[in-house]
Motif scaffolding. Structure first.
Motif, PDB file in Angstrom:
ATOM      1  N   ILE A  13       0.861  -1.199   0.000  1.00 55.45           N
ATOM      2  CA  ILE A  13       0.000   0.000   0.000  1.00 55.45           C
ATOM      3  C   ILE A  13       0.884   1.232   0.000  1.00 55.45           C
ATOM      4  N   ASN A  14       0.594   2.178  -0.873  1.00 61.76           N
ATOM      5  CA  ASN A  14       1.323   3.452  -0.956  1.00 61.76           C
ATOM      6  C   ASN A  14       0.395   4.604  -0.615  1.00 61.76           C
ATOM      7  N   GLU A  30      -8.444   4.368  -0.240  1.00 64.61           N
ATOM      8  CA  GLU A  30      -9.041   5.437   0.556  1.00 64.61           C
ATOM      9  C   GLU A  30      -8.490   6.785   0.095  1.00 64.61           C
ATOM     10  N   GLN A  31      -9.321   7.806   0.206  1.00 64.61           N
ATOM     11  CA  GLN A  31      -8.906   9.164  -0.138  1.00 64.61           C
ATOM     12  C   GLN A  31      -9.484  10.141   0.888  1.00 64.61           C
ATOM     13  N   GLU A  32      -8.838  11.299   1.010  1.00 66.33           N
ATOM     14  CA  GLU A  32      -9.344  12.372   1.869  1.00 66.33           C
ATOM     15  C   GLU A  32      -8.927  13.701   1.258  1.00 66.33           C
ATOM     16  N   ILE A  33      -9.713  14.738   1.493  1.00 61.25           N
ATOM     17  CA  ILE A  33      -9.401  16.058   0.927  1.00 61.25           C
ATOM     18  C   ILE A  33      -9.390  17.119   2.023  1.00 61.25           C
ATOM     19  N   GLU A  34      -8.790  18.247   1.699  1.00 63.52           N
ATOM     20  CA  GLU A  34      -8.736  19.403   2.611  1.00 63.52           C
ATOM     21  C   GLU A  34      -8.887  20.668   1.766  1.00 63.52           C
ATOM     22  N   ARG A  35      -9.756  21.615   2.199  1.00 62.63           N
ATOM     23  CA  ARG A  35      -9.908  22.865   1.446  1.00 62.63           C
ATOM     24  C   ARG A  35      -8.702  23.755   1.655  1.00 62.63           C
ATOM     25  N   VAL A  36      -8.287  24.440   0.602  1.00 63.22           N
ATOM     26  CA  VAL A  36      -7.212  25.435   0.676  1.00 63.22           C
ATOM     27  C   VAL A  36      -7.663  26.638  -0.157  1.00 63.22           C
ATOM     28  N   ALA A  95      -3.517   5.478   7.398  1.00 68.10           N
ATOM     29  CA  ALA A  95      -3.868   4.654   8.566  1.00 68.10           C
ATOM     30  C   ALA A  95      -5.192   3.924   8.343  1.00 68.10           C
ATOM     31  N   ARG A  96      -6.187   4.621   7.778  1.00 68.89           N
ATOM     32  CA  ARG A  96      -7.470   3.954   7.510  1.00 68.89           C
ATOM     33  C   ARG A  96      -7.276   2.830   6.506  1.00 68.89           C
ATOM     34  N   ALA A  97      -6.498   3.086   5.451  1.00 69.71           N
ATOM     35  CA  ALA A  97      -6.280   2.062   4.423  1.00 69.71           C
ATOM     36  C   ALA A  97      -5.579   0.838   5.009  1.00 69.71           C
ATOM     37  N   VAL A  98      -4.576   1.067   5.847  1.00 69.18           N
ATOM     38  CA  VAL A  98      -3.851  -0.044   6.473  1.00 69.18           C
ATOM     39  C   VAL A  98      -4.783  -0.835   7.376  1.00 69.18           C
ATOM     40  N   ARG A  99      -5.593  -0.124   8.180  1.00 73.49           N
ATOM     41  CA  ARG A  99      -6.510  -0.837   9.089  1.00 73.49           C
ATOM     42  C   ARG A  99      -7.516  -1.652   8.300  1.00 73.49           C
ATOM     43  N   TRP A 100      -8.122  -1.047   7.288  1.00 71.14           N
ATOM     44  CA  TRP A 100      -9.142  -1.775   6.518  1.00 71.14           C
ATOM     45  C   TRP A 100      -8.526  -2.976   5.807  1.00 71.14           C
ATOM     46  N   HIS A 101      -7.305  -2.824   5.282  1.00 70.54           N
ATOM     47  CA  HIS A 101      -6.643  -3.973   4.640  1.00 70.54           C
ATOM     48  C   HIS A 101      -6.393  -5.080   5.664  1.00 70.54           C
ATOM     49  N   ALA A 102      -5.885  -4.685   6.822  1.00 74.32           N
ATOM     50  CA  ALA A 102      -5.550  -5.680   7.863  1.00 74.32           C
ATOM     51  C   ALA A 102      -6.793  -6.374   8.397  1.00 74.32           C
ATOM     52  N   GLU A 103      -7.924  -5.675   8.350  1.00 72.11           N
ATOM     53  CA  GLU A 103      -9.184  -6.279   8.803  1.00 72.11           C
ATOM     54  C   GLU A 103      -9.887  -7.040   7.678  1.00 72.11           C
ATOM     55  N   LEU A 107     -11.500  -5.594  -0.969  1.00 75.24           N
ATOM     56  CA  LEU A 107     -11.464  -6.610  -2.019  1.00 75.24           C
ATOM     57  C   LEU A 107     -11.207  -5.930  -3.358  1.00 75.24           C
ATOM     58  N   LEU A 108     -10.522  -6.627  -4.239  1.00 71.29           N
ATOM     59  CA  LEU A 108     -10.196  -6.077  -5.552  1.00 71.29           C
ATOM     60  C   LEU A 108     -11.288  -6.406  -6.567  1.00 71.29           C
ATOM     61  N   ASP A 109     -11.682  -5.393  -7.319  1.00 70.00           N
ATOM     62  CA  ASP A 109     -12.684  -5.548  -8.381  1.00 70.00           C
ATOM     63  C   ASP A 109     -12.095  -4.898  -9.623  1.00 70.00           C
ATOM     64  N   GLY A 110     -11.229  -5.652 -10.323  1.00 73.12           N
ATOM     65  CA  GLY A 110     -10.472  -5.079 -11.429  1.00 73.12           C
ATOM     66  C   GLY A 110      -9.480  -4.064 -10.884  1.00 73.12           C
ATOM     67  N   ASN A 111      -9.480  -2.825 -11.445  1.00 77.26           N
ATOM     68  CA  ASN A 111      -8.583  -1.804 -10.908  1.00 77.26           C
ATOM     69  C   ASN A 111      -9.290  -0.913  -9.890  1.00 77.26           C
ATOM     70  N   ARG A 112     -10.427  -1.429  -9.396  1.00 76.38           N
ATOM     71  CA  ARG A 112     -11.146  -0.709  -8.348  1.00 76.38           C
ATOM     72  C   ARG A 112     -11.144  -1.584  -7.097  1.00 76.38           C
ATOM     73  N   THR A 113     -11.528  -0.998  -5.982  1.00 77.41           N
ATOM     74  CA  THR A 113     -11.668  -1.788  -4.757  1.00 77.41           C
ATOM     75  C   THR A 113     -13.105  -1.707  -4.269  1.00 77.41           C
ATOM     76  N   VAL A 114     -13.498  -2.754  -3.540  1.00 76.75           N
ATOM     77  CA  VAL A 114     -14.745  -2.746  -2.776  1.00 76.75           C
ATOM     78  C   VAL A 114     -14.298  -2.729  -1.321  1.00 76.75           C
ATOM     79  N   VAL A 115     -14.708  -1.718  -0.561  1.00 78.30           N
ATOM     80  CA  VAL A 115     -14.271  -1.599   0.835  1.00 78.30           C
ATOM     81  C   VAL A 115     -15.473  -1.756   1.752  1.00 78.30           C
ATOM     82  N   PHE A 116     -15.505  -2.867   2.472  1.00 73.45           N
ATOM     83  CA  PHE A 116     -16.600  -3.127   3.423  1.00 73.45           C
ATOM     84  C   PHE A 116     -16.230  -2.485   4.758  1.00 73.45           C
ATOM     85  N   ARG A 117     -16.502  -1.190   4.869  1.00 74.75           N
ATOM     86  CA  ARG A 117     -16.035  -0.443   6.059  1.00 74.75           C
ATOM     87  C   ARG A 117     -16.884  -0.736   7.295  1.00 74.75           C
TER      88      ARG A 117
END
Ligand SMILES: Nc1nc2c(c(=O)[nH]1)N[C@@H](CN(C=O)c1ccc(C(=O)N[C@@H](CCC(=O)O)C(=O)O)cc1)CN2
Length: 285
Positions: A190-191, A235-241, A263-271, A275-285
């Motif tokens: 994960i990067n 996972e993604q997150e944004i901030e207004r500037v 951190a969220r991506a690592v936790r969700w992966h570890a849990e 799941l991979l759906d082609g070049n997309r992911t399905v995240v059961f949060r």
């Protein structure tokens, strides 16, 4: 026999009866299902499911029952113990904000990973790893020197094997991984990219964003593939500037966004929630 928490994840061609068959196979062994999520992708026809359950049945009995369902529905499936932290290596270069955040969350027990070592192409962050009592391995890489990069990647794979690492986290590791290494780590590296992908791929994204006059910056955690910064987004997150922020201020503002996103991506992966759906992911949060 004691009850153990487990997680079953699966994907397969979508068709009626999958949930019924899977839950039936678990209940037949007195498993108590505590969480169940599923998704059928209308575009790809892929069905994904994540089932968390408690069971006293043996691993062998569970696998035998599930193999029957797997054969019938052509499942790609994984059965994991939910009470075992995922052996992990964290890679970094000179920027320490994501590493620091991961190590603190790990020390606090908030990440279901077992960080076995920090691996870096520089020595700047060795004191940080030492503070947290995590082994630090310096694997120098000379940019532009193919032999140096190959030796560094060979050493990394040795460390993955030595530590039984099931996950490699690039916490602002600033070297491009070779196609071969990406294949070896497929689905388990994960990067964190410091932009809201697909905008501003590659190096210095905050400076690219500042030059573009953006009103939002962001961070993206994704699986590493041979195509730089193109891997499945977790996972993604944004901030207004606004116009007042210099490029350096965007870098500073972005650090917390990057750390939280990774951190969220690592936790969700570890849990086992991703799941991979082609070049997309399905995240059961
Ligand atoms: N194969 C992949 N490798 C990496 C990925 C990826 O998606 N696929 N993500 C990058 C992280 N990254 C941006 O987030 C990034 C890192 C490094 C570079 C880069 O140009 N590096 C130069 C060396 C720079 C230096 O020595 O300071 C290089 O490798 O020649 C671009 C983007 C991690 N790796």
């Amino acid at each position: 026999m004691s009850t153990r928490p487990r997680v079953l994840t699966l994907s397969c061609p979508d068709r009626p009866g999958i949930v019924h068959a899977v839950t039936g196979a678990l209940v037949a062994l007195d498993a108590n299902i505590t969480e169940s999520q599923q998704y059928g992708d209308p575009d790809t026809g892929l069905f994904c499911m994540r089932v968390a359950f408690d069971a006293t049945a043996s691993e062998e009995a569970l696998r035998a029952n599930l193999e029957v369902v797997a054969h019938r529905f052509d499942l790609d499936w994984k059965l994991s113990a939910a009470d075992e932290p995922v052996p992990t290596l964290v890679m970094c270069s000179k920027q320490g904000h994501c590493l620091n955040d991961l190590l603190f969350r790990h020390r606090s027990g908030h990440l279901p990973v077992d960080i076995r070592a920090v691996v870096s192409n520089h020595t700047d962050l060795q004191p940080l790893a030492q503070f947290y009592g995590i082994p630090f391995v310096h694997v120098p890489v000379v940019t532009g020197d193919a032999a140096s990069k190959a030796a560094g990647e060979a050493r990394l794979l040795e460390l993955v094997a030595e530590h039984g690492a099931e996950l490699v986290v690039l916490a602002r590791y600033m070297q491009v991984l070779s196609d071969d290494l990406c294949r070896s780590l497929s689905g388990r590296a994960i990067n964190i990219h410091h932009s809201f992908l697909p905008s501003f791929k590659g190096a210095r994204p905050y400076h690219q964003a500042h030059a573009r006059g953006v009103k939002i910056i962001g961070a993206t955690a994704h699986y590493v593939t041979a195509d730089l910064d193109e891997g499945p987004i977790i996972e993604q997150e944004i901030e207004r500037v606004d116009h007042r922020a210099t490029a350096s201020e965007l870098v500073r503002l972005g650090q917390d966004v990057e750390a939280r996103t990774l951190a969220r991506a690592v936790r969700w992966h570890a849990e086992q929630r991703v799941l991979l759906d082609g070049n997309r992911t399905v995240v059961f949060r």
